[in-house]
Design a protein around this motif. Structure first.
Motif, PDB file in Angstrom:
ATOM      1  N   ALA A  43       1.135   7.038   3.169  1.00  0.00           N
ATOM      2  CA  ALA A  43       0.281   8.219   3.193  1.00  0.00           C
ATOM      3  C   ALA A  43       1.059   9.461   2.781  1.00  0.00           C
ATOM      4  O   ALA A  43       0.515  10.353   2.128  1.00  0.00           O
ATOM      5  CB  ALA A  43      -0.338   8.395   4.580  1.00  0.00           C
ATOM      6  N   THR A  80      -1.149  14.176  -4.143  1.00  0.00           N
ATOM      7  CA  THR A  80      -2.363  14.988  -4.048  1.00  0.00           C
ATOM      8  C   THR A  80      -2.019  16.471  -4.096  1.00  0.00           C
ATOM      9  O   THR A  80      -2.688  17.252  -4.783  1.00  0.00           O
ATOM     10  CB  THR A  80      -3.124  14.653  -2.747  1.00  0.00           C
ATOM     11  N   ASP A  91      -9.107  14.137   0.190  1.00  0.00           N
ATOM     12  CA  ASP A  91      -8.191  13.139  -0.359  1.00  0.00           C
ATOM     13  C   ASP A  91      -7.027  12.814   0.566  1.00  0.00           C
ATOM     14  O   ASP A  91      -6.360  11.797   0.387  1.00  0.00           O
ATOM     15  CB  ASP A  91      -7.625  13.601  -1.705  1.00  0.00           C
ATOM     16  N   LYS A  97       0.851  -1.176   0.000  1.00  0.00           N
ATOM     17  CA  LYS A  97       0.000   0.000   0.000  1.00  0.00           C
ATOM     18  C   LYS A  97       0.896   1.238   0.000  1.00  0.00           C
ATOM     19  O   LYS A  97       1.862   1.294   0.756  1.00  0.00           O
ATOM     20  CB  LYS A  97      -0.894  -0.005   1.243  1.00  0.00           C
ATOM     21  N   PRO A  98       0.591   2.219  -0.850  1.00  0.00           N
ATOM     22  CA  PRO A  98       1.415   3.429  -0.860  1.00  0.00           C
ATOM     23  C   PRO A  98       1.384   4.117   0.502  1.00  0.00           C
ATOM     24  O   PRO A  98       0.363   4.113   1.180  1.00  0.00           O
ATOM     25  CB  PRO A  98       0.761   4.317  -1.912  1.00  0.00           C
ATOM     26  N   ASN A 125       3.469   9.637   0.578  1.00  0.00           N
ATOM     27  CA  ASN A 125       3.565   9.646  -0.879  1.00  0.00           C
ATOM     28  C   ASN A 125       2.251  10.091  -1.502  1.00  0.00           C
ATOM     29  O   ASN A 125       2.243  10.834  -2.485  1.00  0.00           O
ATOM     30  CB  ASN A 125       3.948   8.269  -1.404  1.00  0.00           C
ATOM     31  N   GLN A 126       1.141   9.627  -0.940  1.00  0.00           N
ATOM     32  CA  GLN A 126      -0.169  10.032  -1.437  1.00  0.00           C
ATOM     33  C   GLN A 126      -0.381  11.521  -1.217  1.00  0.00           C
ATOM     34  O   GLN A 126      -0.936  12.216  -2.065  1.00  0.00           O
ATOM     35  CB  GLN A 126      -1.284   9.226  -0.759  1.00  0.00           C
TER      36      GLN A 126
END
Length: 79
Positions: A7, A14, A52, A4-5, A9-10
């Motif tokens: 957070a 975003t 997001d 799972k990426p 990186n997300q």
């Protein structure tokens, strides 16, 4: 194996997407002005930015959950 990426990186992805939308809005605003539709779109983008970002996952990932709880307790004790 897929992971799972993270957070963080997300969050970076975003923010990059939001900055691109904000730059497009500003460029349009300064060259031709903004109308109701432009304003509505950037406001939706701002709201989506907030939605997001997984703040709970970021807090856990960086060990901020306990620090946040401690700050809330300290604040409540003072007042």
């Amino acid at each position: 194996m897929l992971h799972k990426p993270e957070a963080s990186n997300q969050l970076a992805l975003t923010l990059e997407q939001f900055v691109a939308a904000a730059e497009a809005f500003l460029q349009n605003h300064y060259s031709v002005g903004s109308d109701r539709e432009d304003i509505s779109k950037i406001l939706r983008d701002i709201e989506n930015l907030r939605l997001d970002i997984d703040t709970e996952q970021l807090e856990q990932e960086f060990g901020l959950s306990q620090e946040k709880k401690d700050l809330i307790v300290d604040f409540c004790i003072k007042f």
